[in-house]
Design a protein around this motif. Sequence first.
Motif, PDB file in Angstrom:
ATOM      1  N   ARG A   1       0.830  -1.199   0.000  1.00  0.00           N
ATOM      2  CA  ARG A   1       0.000   0.000   0.000  1.00  0.00           C
ATOM      3  C   ARG A   1       0.869   1.255   0.000  1.00  0.00           C
ATOM      4  O   ARG A   1       0.617   2.200  -0.742  1.00  0.00           O
TER       5      ARG A   1
ATOM      6  N   ASP B   1       2.594   1.830  -3.284  1.00  0.00           N
ATOM      7  CA  ASP B   1       1.642   2.390  -4.245  1.00  0.00           C
ATOM      8  C   ASP B   1       1.580   3.904  -4.105  1.00  0.00           C
ATOM      9  O   ASP B   1       1.636   4.649  -5.077  1.00  0.00           O
ATOM     10  N   LYS B   2       1.488   4.340  -2.856  1.00  0.00           N
ATOM     11  CA  LYS B   2       1.442   5.779  -2.586  1.00  0.00           C
ATOM     12  C   LYS B   2       2.724   6.467  -3.085  1.00  0.00           C
ATOM     13  O   LYS B   2       2.684   7.540  -3.689  1.00  0.00           O
TER      14      LYS B   2
ATOM     15  N   ILE C   1       4.756   5.464  -5.430  1.00  0.00           N
ATOM     16  CA  ILE C   1       4.794   5.502  -6.892  1.00  0.00           C
ATOM     17  C   ILE C   1       3.966   6.682  -7.394  1.00  0.00           C
ATOM     18  O   ILE C   1       4.357   7.390  -8.320  1.00  0.00           O
ATOM     19  N   GLY C   2       2.815   6.901  -6.730  1.00  0.00           N
ATOM     20  CA  GLY C   2       1.999   8.065  -7.074  1.00  0.00           C
ATOM     21  C   GLY C   2       2.766   9.361  -6.855  1.00  0.00           C
ATOM     22  O   GLY C   2       2.762  10.252  -7.698  1.00  0.00           O
TER      23      GLY C   2
ATOM     24  N   ARG D   1       3.969  12.289  -9.505  1.00  0.00           N
ATOM     25  CA  ARG D   1       3.685  13.719  -9.389  1.00  0.00           C
ATOM     26  C   ARG D   1       4.963  14.551  -9.457  1.00  0.00           C
ATOM     27  O   ARG D   1       4.932  15.732  -9.806  1.00  0.00           O
TER      28      ARG D   1
ATOM     29  N   ASP E   1      -0.242  -6.946  -9.749  1.00  0.00           N
ATOM     30  CA  ASP E   1      -1.615  -6.541 -10.001  1.00  0.00           C
ATOM     31  C   ASP E   1      -1.887  -5.139  -9.491  1.00  0.00           C
ATOM     32  O   ASP E   1      -2.531  -4.331 -10.138  1.00  0.00           O
ATOM     33  N   ILE E   2      -1.410  -4.881  -8.281  1.00  0.00           N
ATOM     34  CA  ILE E   2      -1.687  -3.589  -7.658  1.00  0.00           C
ATOM     35  C   ILE E   2      -0.715  -2.520  -8.146  1.00  0.00           C
ATOM     36  O   ILE E   2      -1.118  -1.433  -8.541  1.00  0.00           O
ATOM     37  N   LEU E   3       0.571  -2.824  -8.134  1.00  0.00           N
ATOM     38  CA  LEU E   3       1.544  -1.770  -8.396  1.00  0.00           C
ATOM     39  C   LEU E   3       1.757  -1.527  -9.891  1.00  0.00           C
ATOM     40  O   LEU E   3       2.057  -0.416 -10.298  1.00  0.00           O
ATOM     41  N   SER E   4       1.600  -2.557 -10.688  1.00  0.00           N
ATOM     42  CA  SER E   4       1.771  -2.485 -12.143  1.00  0.00           C
ATOM     43  C   SER E   4       2.942  -1.604 -12.594  1.00  0.00           C
ATOM     44  O   SER E   4       2.766  -0.677 -13.373  1.00  0.00           O
ATOM     45  N   ILE E   5       4.123  -1.875 -12.058  1.00  0.00           N
ATOM     46  CA  ILE E   5       5.343  -1.283 -12.622  1.00  0.00           C
ATOM     47  C   ILE E   5       6.342  -2.428 -12.793  1.00  0.00           C
ATOM     48  O   ILE E   5       6.197  -3.480 -12.181  1.00  0.00           O
TER      49      ILE E   5
END
Lengths: 215, 262
Positions: free
Chosen positions: B150, B153-154, B156-157, B161, B192-196
Motif C-alpha cells: 500500500r 503504491d502511494k 509511486i503516485g 507527481r 496486479d496492484i503496483l503495475s510497474i
Amino acid sequence: MSDNVVKFKGNGTGLIMLLDQNTPYPKLEAAIKARLAENAKSFPAGTVIKTSPNGFGQKAQAAMMAIFDEYSLKLEFSDEALVRNAPAARSEHRAHRDMPAGRDERVEEMLVINRTVRGGEEISSKSSVLICGNVNPGAQIIAGGSIDIRGTCRGVVHAGAFGDTEAFVIADNLMPVQIRIADLIARSPDNMEKRDKAERAFIKDGQIVIESIER
Amino acid sequence: MSQVIVVTSGKGGVGKTTTTANIGVGLAMRGKSVVLIDTDTGLRNLDLLLGLENRIMYDLVDVTEGRVPYKKALVRHKKFETLFLLPTSQVKDKSSINPAQLIVLCNELRKEYDYIIIDCPAGIEQGFQTAIAAADTALVVTMPEISAVRDADKIIGELGRADKDNIKLIVNRIRPQMVEKGDMLDMNDINDILSISCIGQVPDDEMVVTATNKGEPVIVSGSSLAGKAYTNIVGRICGEEIPFMEFPKEGFFARLKRAFGM
C-alpha cells in the motif's frame, strides 16, 4: 427604511430576496424599486433572484417581475427561498438542478483519467468519470454522475455524490472497499474473491445491488 | 553517461538501506565507480552496513552548506576502491538539506562517477522530497505484505507527481514457503496492484542480518540466496536480461524436521 423591508442574500446556490411579511404590497413595491436603484449595478445582467411566492397575487408577481426586468434581472418565485436554512432540502434541490427532467436533455460531460489512480489520490468531479486504469486501495473517486473503470477497482468509489440515485459504478473487476451511490453505502464482504466478469453496481429498491454485465 | 538512482519505499524497515548497500557494492565489484549518498539525516545507517562508521570525517550537511568540498566528505570503501560513501549528519535533521542543494551536488558527482545511489528516508515528507529531487531512476523497495505494498503504491503516485517516470520495483524479504502456502502475497498479487516493472525479487535470508551486523553487505560472499538475488539486480541495472531465480522448494527432510519441531 427600505433596508429592513427588502433584503438580498446569497444562500450558497444563488441570490434570494427576503421581503418583510408585514409590509403591505404598495409599500413593498416602492421599497423594492428603491433598493434596486441603489444596488442593481452590483448584480450582473441576467442574474436570477429568487423570492418566496407566499401571499402575492398573480398581478403583484407580474408587477414585481417587471421591475426587475427594467434592470435586466430575473425574478423567480420559488419555495427554495423559504427553505434556505435547511441544508438537506437544499442539496435535494441541487440534485434536481443537476439533473433536469428529461434524461436526454442532460448535459453529459465526462472526466477521463488515463492512468492508474494510486493510494492517497482523490479524483473528484461533478460529472461522470471514466478511468482507463486501475483504482488502487486507498484511492477515492467521487463523481456527480456515474463511474466507469476499465480495470480493477479496489478503492472507494462514490457515484451520484450529489444525490443522483440513477448513477452507477461499472468496473472490469469490481472489488472496492466501499461503494457509495447517492446517499447509500455498501461495503465489501470481508473475504472477496476475484471475479473475471465486469460488474455494475446500482440502486434497486433502496439498496445497492451488483450484477455482472457483458462488455 | 552516469545515472542517479534513488532507493525509496515509503514504509520503514523494508530494506532500503540494505538494498542501497548491496547494489552499491555489486556495481563496484563490476568495476563501476559508485557514490552512495545517505539522506536519512538524523537516523543514518548506511555507514554501519558498509562498516565505515569509524572513517567518517565530514558529512552531507557540511558539503551542502559549503564548509568542505564533497571530495573531502567522501569515504572510500576499505575493500572496493571505486565505492564511496557520502554519509549524512547524525545530529542535524531532514530540514538541513533542501532539494536544490542535492541537485547541485549530484550534478557535480555525475561528472566523476558512473552511479550515484541515494538512500531515501522513510515517509513522504521533506526528506523524501529532497532525496528524489535529483534522481533519474527510482527503485521502489517493498515487501510481500499488504501495508508495505500500500505504501509503495502511494510512493509511486508521489514519484509520478514529481515527474519521475523511470520507476522500478524490488520485492524484498520474500519467504517462498509462505508464498507457496498462500500465506503471503505472491508476485502476481503485487504486480496486479503496483503495475510497474520489477527488477528484483529478494528472498528473506538470515545471512542479511549477519552481514549487516558484520558491516559487509551480503552480496560480497555471493553464496547466499539474497546475495545472488542482489547480484542479479545489479546485472539488470547494467542492462542485462537475467531471468528471475527460482526459489528452492522446501525439501522432504526440511519438512520432516519442521513437523517434529526441530
